[in-house]
Write a protein that holds these residues in place. Structure first.
Motif, PDB file in Angstrom:
ATOM      1  N   ARG A 157       0.853  -1.194   0.000  1.00  0.00           N
ATOM      2  CA  ARG A 157       0.000   0.000   0.000  1.00  0.00           C
ATOM      3  C   ARG A 157       0.885   1.239   0.000  1.00  0.00           C
ATOM      4  O   ARG A 157       1.988   1.219   0.540  1.00  0.00           O
ATOM      5  N   GLY A 158       0.337   2.311  -0.522  1.00  0.00           N
ATOM      6  CA  GLY A 158       1.067   3.573  -0.534  1.00  0.00           C
ATOM      7  C   GLY A 158       0.812   4.438   0.680  1.00  0.00           C
ATOM      8  O   GLY A 158       1.561   5.366   0.945  1.00  0.00           O
ATOM      9  N   CYS A 159      -0.266   4.150   1.428  1.00  0.00           N
ATOM     10  CA  CYS A 159      -0.545   4.951   2.624  1.00  0.00           C
ATOM     11  C   CYS A 159      -1.220   4.093   3.680  1.00  0.00           C
ATOM     12  O   CYS A 159      -1.825   3.057   3.379  1.00  0.00           O
ATOM     13  N   GLU A 160      -1.109   4.525   4.911  1.00  0.00           N
ATOM     14  CA  GLU A 160      -1.762   3.862   6.040  1.00  0.00           C
ATOM     15  C   GLU A 160      -2.258   4.960   6.978  1.00  0.00           C
ATOM     16  O   GLU A 160      -1.486   5.508   7.769  1.00  0.00           O
ATOM     17  N   PRO A 161      -3.549   5.331   6.867  1.00  0.00           N
ATOM     18  CA  PRO A 161      -4.052   6.450   7.657  1.00  0.00           C
ATOM     19  C   PRO A 161      -4.311   6.141   9.125  1.00  0.00           C
ATOM     20  O   PRO A 161      -4.519   7.057   9.917  1.00  0.00           O
ATOM     21  N   ARG A 162      -4.273   4.878   9.528  1.00  0.00           N
ATOM     22  CA  ARG A 162      -4.613   4.528  10.908  1.00  0.00           C
ATOM     23  C   ARG A 162      -3.501   4.831  11.902  1.00  0.00           C
ATOM     24  O   ARG A 162      -3.752   4.956  13.084  1.00  0.00           O
ATOM     25  N   PRO A 198     -16.049  10.680  -7.730  1.00  0.00           N
ATOM     26  CA  PRO A 198     -15.824  11.339  -6.437  1.00  0.00           C
ATOM     27  C   PRO A 198     -15.434  10.326  -5.358  1.00  0.00           C
ATOM     28  O   PRO A 198     -16.007   9.246  -5.277  1.00  0.00           O
ATOM     29  N   TRP A 199     -14.451  10.703  -4.550  1.00  0.00           N
ATOM     30  CA  TRP A 199     -13.994   9.839  -3.467  1.00  0.00           C
ATOM     31  C   TRP A 199     -14.968   9.948  -2.305  1.00  0.00           C
ATOM     32  O   TRP A 199     -15.312  11.034  -1.865  1.00  0.00           O
ATOM     33  N   ARG A 200     -15.401   8.811  -1.780  1.00  0.00           N
ATOM     34  CA  ARG A 200     -16.372   8.767  -0.683  1.00  0.00           C
ATOM     35  C   ARG A 200     -15.744   8.336   0.643  1.00  0.00           C
ATOM     36  O   ARG A 200     -16.447   8.175   1.642  1.00  0.00           O
ATOM     37  N   GLY A 201     -14.448   8.122   0.651  1.00  0.00           N
ATOM     38  CA  GLY A 201     -13.798   7.643   1.862  1.00  0.00           C
ATOM     39  C   GLY A 201     -13.453   8.752   2.832  1.00  0.00           C
ATOM     40  O   GLY A 201     -13.515   9.938   2.510  1.00  0.00           O
ATOM     41  N   VAL A 249     -16.286  -1.004   2.786  1.00  0.00           N
ATOM     42  CA  VAL A 249     -16.673  -1.589   1.502  1.00  0.00           C
ATOM     43  C   VAL A 249     -17.201  -0.549   0.522  1.00  0.00           C
ATOM     44  O   VAL A 249     -16.881  -0.599  -0.667  1.00  0.00           O
ATOM     45  N   HIS A 250     -17.998   0.408   0.987  1.00  0.00           N
ATOM     46  CA  HIS A 250     -18.658   1.342   0.067  1.00  0.00           C
ATOM     47  C   HIS A 250     -17.677   2.195  -0.736  1.00  0.00           C
ATOM     48  O   HIS A 250     -18.032   2.722  -1.779  1.00  0.00           O
ATOM     49  N   CYS A 251     -16.438   2.305  -0.262  1.00  0.00           N
ATOM     50  CA  CYS A 251     -15.464   3.132  -0.976  1.00  0.00           C
ATOM     51  C   CYS A 251     -14.162   2.394  -1.285  1.00  0.00           C
ATOM     52  O   CYS A 251     -13.485   2.738  -2.248  1.00  0.00           O
ATOM     53  N   GLY A 252     -13.825   1.385  -0.513  1.00  0.00           N
ATOM     54  CA  GLY A 252     -12.510   0.760  -0.634  1.00  0.00           C
ATOM     55  C   GLY A 252     -12.445  -0.503  -1.462  1.00  0.00           C
ATOM     56  O   GLY A 252     -11.355  -1.006  -1.727  1.00  0.00           O
ATOM     57  N   PHE A 253     -13.607  -1.019  -1.902  1.00  0.00           N
ATOM     58  CA  PHE A 253     -13.604  -2.293  -2.615  1.00  0.00           C
ATOM     59  C   PHE A 253     -14.538  -2.253  -3.811  1.00  0.00           C
ATOM     60  O   PHE A 253     -15.426  -1.412  -3.902  1.00  0.00           O
ATOM     61  N   SER A 254     -14.376  -3.181  -4.694  1.00  0.00           N
ATOM     62  CA  SER A 254     -15.092  -3.174  -5.970  1.00  0.00           C
ATOM     63  C   SER A 254     -16.603  -3.118  -5.800  1.00  0.00           C
ATOM     64  O   SER A 254     -17.293  -2.454  -6.581  1.00  0.00           O
ATOM     65  N   MET A 255     -17.140  -3.774  -4.784  1.00  0.00           N
ATOM     66  CA  MET A 255     -18.593  -3.825  -4.619  1.00  0.00           C
ATOM     67  C   MET A 255     -19.208  -2.467  -4.314  1.00  0.00           C
ATOM     68  O   MET A 255     -20.414  -2.297  -4.427  1.00  0.00           O
ATOM     69  N   GLY A 256     -18.411  -1.488  -3.960  1.00  0.00           N
ATOM     70  CA  GLY A 256     -18.916  -0.148  -3.692  1.00  0.00           C
ATOM     71  C   GLY A 256     -19.125   0.686  -4.947  1.00  0.00           C
ATOM     72  O   GLY A 256     -19.519   1.854  -4.856  1.00  0.00           O
ATOM     73  N   TYR A 257     -18.884   0.103  -6.106  1.00  0.00           N
ATOM     74  CA  TYR A 257     -18.928   0.843  -7.368  1.00  0.00           C
ATOM     75  C   TYR A 257     -19.776   0.085  -8.387  1.00  0.00           C
ATOM     76  O   TYR A 257     -19.882  -1.141  -8.331  1.00  0.00           O
ATOM     77  N   THR A 258     -20.339   0.819  -9.321  1.00  0.00           N
ATOM     78  CA  THR A 258     -21.099   0.176 -10.393  1.00  0.00           C
ATOM     79  C   THR A 258     -20.134  -0.615 -11.278  1.00  0.00           C
ATOM     80  O   THR A 258     -18.918  -0.406 -11.234  1.00  0.00           O
TER      81      THR A 258
END
Length: 170
Positions: free
Chosen positions: A14-19, A87-90, A98-107
């Motif tokens: 990964r390029g970033c780790e916000p936690r 648009p980024w939703r994260g 899931v809604h922003c970080g994985f494929s199922m969150g997108y059409t």
């Protein structure tokens, strides 16, 4: 006589780790050093934000392809969505929900645009399309798309993860 390969070590980048503030480069360097010293074969899967950082891509380009394979790690990140006009939703540049970080969150159309950019950027940097695709989890449309369009023939995902990172896989 050829050595029999029993396992393949898979590491994702990964390029970033916000936690938490953490050095993400040193662990990759140490994994490479250890695998090289022990003559272990492995696969590095690189996320889009790390593809944008020459620190990682230069390290990976220097690896012996007989020992190391390079593929893509598909967690959706802010630079990727912005690049394709979604648009980024994260909450952070990488968000594990899931809604922003994985494929199922997108059409399906959005998934294809995200994957096209990921594969295009990978090819621009490494000169070929990766055959290996990984993610914590992904949908069948995504798997079929990268297989049919880009020739991916190896996939990895997580099968069990209870109450971690905003979702449960069981």
């Amino acid at each position: 006589m050829q050595k029999r390969q029993i396992i393949n070590i898979v590491n994702f980048i990964r390029g970033c780790e916000p936690r938490s503030p953490i050095d993400l480069v040193t662990p990759v360097q140490k994994q490479i050093e250890l695998m090289t010293r022990l003559d272990l074969q492995g696969t590095f899967l690189i996320q889009y934000d790390a593809l944008l950082d020459p620190t990682y891509t230069d390290m990976l380009k220097a690896l012996d392809p007989k020992q190391f394979e390079i593929g893509v790690w598909f967690e959706v990140v802010q630079p990727l969505t912005e690049k394709v006009g979604i648009p980024w939703r994260g909450r952070f540049p990488w968000d594990w929900h899931v809604h922003c970080g994985f494929s199922m969150g997108y059409t399906k159309i959005q998934r294809e645009a995200l994957l096209d950019e990921l594969y295009s950027k990978f090819k621009e940097i490494f000169g070929y399309y990766p055959r290996v695709f990984g993610s914590w989890f992904f949908d069948s449309h995504t798997a079929r798309y990268v297989s049919d369009k880009y020739g991916a023939d190896a996939f990895c995902n997580c099968k069990e993860q209870y109450g971690t990172d905003g979702y449960t896989l069981w």
